[in-house]
Design a protein around this motif. Sequence first.
Motif: not given
Length: 120
Positions: A70-72, A54-60, A77-78, A26-28
């Motif tokens: 990232s996402r497209d 909204a494109g906000l990332p976080n990491y372990g 696709t992520m 589906v549309s991400i």
Amino acid sequence: QVQLQAFGGGLVQPGGSLRLSCAASVSITGIDRMDWHRQAPGKVREMVAGITSAGLPNYGDSVKGRFTISRDNARNTMYLEMNNLKPEDTAVYYCHAEIRRKGWHRDNYWGQGTLVTVSS
């Protein structure tokens, strides 16, 4: 129902790089959060990286500074760009999606997982 397909794993040497992909059915833009989890043999599953619609990332903490999520939206696709891989990164990596419904209800979807092995 949302279907997720994870791929891109493989065998790499320490210090190498891999890019994982997670394609959604589906549309991400309609998925509130997508993230990557991993589980190594004998260890609990941990969250590696996540990204909001909204494109906000976080990491372990264990991957911060080495991995980039990232996402497209056009490709639904992520991605997870993994650099300077270490043997400790060896695990099955799972794609996960969360869609928030009314109240506190959440719909969760999981991909099949892709194996990353870091070894010399």
